[in-house]
Write a protein that holds these residues in place. Structure first.
Motif, PDB file in Angstrom:
ATOM      1  N   LEU A  42       0.940  -1.080   0.405  1.00 25.31           N
ATOM      2  CA  LEU A  42       0.196   0.166  -0.113  1.00 25.31           C
ATOM      3  C   LEU A  42       0.494   1.047  -0.107  1.00 25.31           C
ATOM      4  N   GLY A  43       1.000   2.455  -0.212  1.00 23.64           N
ATOM      5  CA  GLY A  43       0.972   4.085  -0.728  1.00 23.64           C
ATOM      6  C   GLY A  43       0.474   5.141  -0.174  1.00 23.64           C
ATOM      7  N   CYS A  44       0.555   5.646  -0.511  1.00 29.84           N
ATOM      8  CA  CYS A  44      -0.351   7.037  -0.272  1.00 29.84           C
ATOM      9  C   CYS A  44      -0.054   8.109  -1.066  1.00 29.84           C
ATOM     10  N   ILE A  45      -1.294   8.301  -1.001  1.00 26.21           N
ATOM     11  CA  ILE A  45      -0.597  10.318  -2.546  1.00 26.21           C
ATOM     12  C   ILE A  45      -1.900  11.209  -1.404  1.00 26.21           C
ATOM     13  N   PRO A  46      -0.677  11.659  -1.190  1.00 26.22           N
ATOM     14  CA  PRO A  46      -0.976  13.623  -0.252  1.00 26.22           C
ATOM     15  C   PRO A  46      -1.797  13.983  -1.252  1.00 26.22           C
ATOM     16  N   ARG A  47      -2.802  14.464  -0.467  1.00 22.12           N
ATOM     17  CA  ARG A  47      -4.294  15.194  -1.216  1.00 22.12           C
ATOM     18  C   ARG A  47      -3.905  16.020  -1.715  1.00 22.12           C
ATOM     19  N   GLN A  48      -3.654  16.884  -2.131  1.00 20.24           N
ATOM     20  CA  GLN A  48      -2.887  17.943  -2.399  1.00 20.24           C
ATOM     21  C   GLN A  48      -2.986  17.726  -4.359  1.00 20.24           C
ATOM     22  N   HIS A  49      -2.206  16.724  -4.221  1.00 24.71           N
ATOM     23  CA  HIS A  49      -1.993  15.818  -5.647  1.00 24.71           C
ATOM     24  C   HIS A  49      -3.968  15.429  -6.294  1.00 24.71           C
ATOM     25  N   LEU A  50      -4.381  15.623  -5.753  1.00 22.19           N
ATOM     26  CA  LEU A  50      -5.576  14.609  -6.465  1.00 22.19           C
ATOM     27  C   LEU A  50      -6.811  16.023  -7.023  1.00 22.19           C
ATOM     28  N   GLN A  51      -7.835  15.097  -7.618  1.00 20.52           N
ATOM     29  CA  GLN A  51      -8.212  16.682  -8.230  1.00 20.52           C
ATOM     30  C   GLN A  51      -9.371  15.078  -9.080  1.00 20.52           C
ATOM     31  N   LYS A  52     -10.947  15.902  -9.170  1.00 24.47           N
ATOM     32  CA  LYS A  52     -11.823  15.124  -9.946  1.00 24.47           C
ATOM     33  C   LYS A  52     -11.472  14.464 -11.276  1.00 24.47           C
ATOM     34  N   LEU A  53     -11.658  13.731 -11.445  1.00 31.17           N
ATOM     35  CA  LEU A  53     -11.840  12.785 -12.694  1.00 31.17           C
ATOM     36  C   LEU A  53     -12.469  14.324 -14.033  1.00 31.17           C
ATOM     37  N   GLU A  54     -13.365  14.599 -13.157  1.00 32.43           N
ATOM     38  CA  GLU A  54     -13.730  15.893 -14.697  1.00 32.43           C
ATOM     39  C   GLU A  54     -13.562  17.737 -15.053  1.00 32.43           C
ATOM     40  N   ALA A 111       1.161  16.581 -21.050  1.00 32.36           N
ATOM     41  CA  ALA A 111       0.154  18.028 -21.016  1.00 32.36           C
ATOM     42  C   ALA A 111      -1.125  18.284 -21.409  1.00 32.36           C
ATOM     43  N   LEU A 112      -1.409  18.004 -22.989  1.00 33.79           N
ATOM     44  CA  LEU A 112      -2.544  17.602 -23.145  1.00 33.79           C
ATOM     45  C   LEU A 112      -3.067  16.469 -22.917  1.00 33.79           C
ATOM     46  N   LEU A 113      -2.766  15.244 -22.538  1.00 33.18           N
ATOM     47  CA  LEU A 113      -3.972  14.751 -21.382  1.00 33.18           C
ATOM     48  C   LEU A 113      -4.192  15.487 -20.711  1.00 33.18           C
ATOM     49  N   ALA A 114      -3.756  15.913 -19.858  1.00 35.57           N
ATOM     50  CA  ALA A 114      -4.451  16.493 -18.356  1.00 35.57           C
ATOM     51  C   ALA A 114      -5.088  17.709 -18.568  1.00 35.57           C
ATOM     52  N   CYS A 115      -5.099  18.126 -19.408  1.00 32.24           N
ATOM     53  CA  CYS A 115      -5.935  19.544 -20.735  1.00 32.24           C
ATOM     54  C   CYS A 115      -7.026  18.380 -20.829  1.00 32.24           C
ATOM     55  N   GLY A 116      -7.199  17.261 -21.004  1.00 35.01           N
ATOM     56  CA  GLY A 116      -8.402  16.390 -21.828  1.00 35.01           C
ATOM     57  C   GLY A 116      -8.671  16.689 -23.437  1.00 35.01           C
ATOM     58  N   ILE A 117      -7.428  16.764 -23.312  1.00 33.36           N
ATOM     59  CA  ILE A 117      -6.813  16.549 -24.744  1.00 33.36           C
ATOM     60  C   ILE A 117      -7.077  15.166 -25.493  1.00 33.36           C
ATOM     61  N   ASP A 118      -7.142  14.415 -25.949  1.00 33.19           N
ATOM     62  CA  ASP A 118      -6.775  13.124 -26.395  1.00 33.19           C
ATOM     63  C   ASP A 118      -5.429  13.166 -27.572  1.00 33.19           C
ATOM     64  N   CYS A 119      -4.806  12.725 -26.964  1.00 37.51           N
ATOM     65  CA  CYS A 119      -3.039  12.286 -27.459  1.00 37.51           C
ATOM     66  C   CYS A 119      -2.231  10.915 -27.407  1.00 37.51           C
ATOM     67  N   PRO A 120      -2.407  10.916 -28.123  1.00 33.55           N
ATOM     68  CA  PRO A 120      -1.152   9.607 -29.171  1.00 33.55           C
ATOM     69  C   PRO A 120       0.179   9.386 -27.714  1.00 33.55           C
ATOM     70  N   GLY A 121       1.069   9.588 -28.041  1.00 32.44           N
ATOM     71  CA  GLY A 121       2.306   8.911 -27.372  1.00 32.44           C
ATOM     72  C   GLY A 121       3.703   9.156 -27.842  1.00 32.44           C
ATOM     73  N   ASP A 122       3.846   9.215 -29.981  1.00 33.02           N
ATOM     74  CA  ASP A 122       5.027   9.371 -30.719  1.00 33.02           C
ATOM     75  C   ASP A 122       5.039  10.299 -31.371  1.00 33.02           C
ATOM     76  N   SER A 123       5.649  11.820 -31.427  1.00 36.21           N
ATOM     77  CA  SER A 123       5.438  12.145 -31.822  1.00 36.21           C
ATOM     78  C   SER A 123       4.844  12.315 -33.922  1.00 36.21           C
ATOM     79  N   ASP A 124       5.616  10.965 -34.456  1.00 35.04           N
ATOM     80  CA  ASP A 124       4.780  11.393 -35.526  1.00 35.04           C
ATOM     81  C   ASP A 124       3.433  11.127 -36.179  1.00 35.04           C
ATOM     82  N   MET A 125       2.756   9.948 -34.657  1.00 35.96           N
ATOM     83  CA  MET A 125       1.184   9.238 -34.378  1.00 35.96           C
ATOM     84  C   MET A 125       0.768  11.169 -33.727  1.00 35.96           C
ATOM     85  N   GLN A 126       1.475  11.871 -32.882  1.00 39.04           N
ATOM     86  CA  GLN A 126       0.944  13.251 -32.826  1.00 39.04           C
ATOM     87  C   GLN A 126       0.417  13.826 -33.607  1.00 39.04           C
TER      88      GLN A 126
END
Length: 96
Positions: free
Chosen positions: A2-14, A51-66
């Motif tokens: 088990l581990g823990c994540i500090p509350r300030q690092h959590l946010q609602k999914l939406e 950066a984009l996923l954190a903003c709710g923007i779908d983004c593949p993982g490789d630059s050519d796919m991006q």
């Protein structure tokens, strides 16, 4: 184990970030790691994806796919703006 994540690092999914550059700046000081996408090591496409996923923007993982999925050509006369993506062979950059 088990581990823990500090509350300030959590946010609602939406709840999403609003500015990819601000998210990317959280990774300042992170070592470069080819294929990396975490605080332990990250590369250019991993940084853009995080950066984009954190903003709710779908983004593949490789630059050519991006480039294929979210890139678009510009006329070359318009200067890049904050959060624009610049692509060249095997790389991507996020304009600050």
């Amino acid at each position: 184990p088990l581990g823990c994540i500090p509350r300030q690092h959590l946010q609602k999914l939406e709840e999403t970030a609003k500015d990819p550059v601000t998210v990317a700046e959280l990774f300042l000081g992170t070592p470069y790691l080819w294929g990396g996408n975490s605080r332990w090591g990250i590369d250019c496409s991993g940084l853009v994806q995080a950066a984009l996923l954190a903003c709710g923007i779908d983004c593949p993982g490789d630059s050519d796919m991006q480039e294929k999925a979210i890139g678009q050509s510009c006329d070359g006369n318009t200067p890049p703006q904050r959060n624009d993506l610049l692509f060249w062979k095997g790389h991507v950059a996020l304009v600050t």
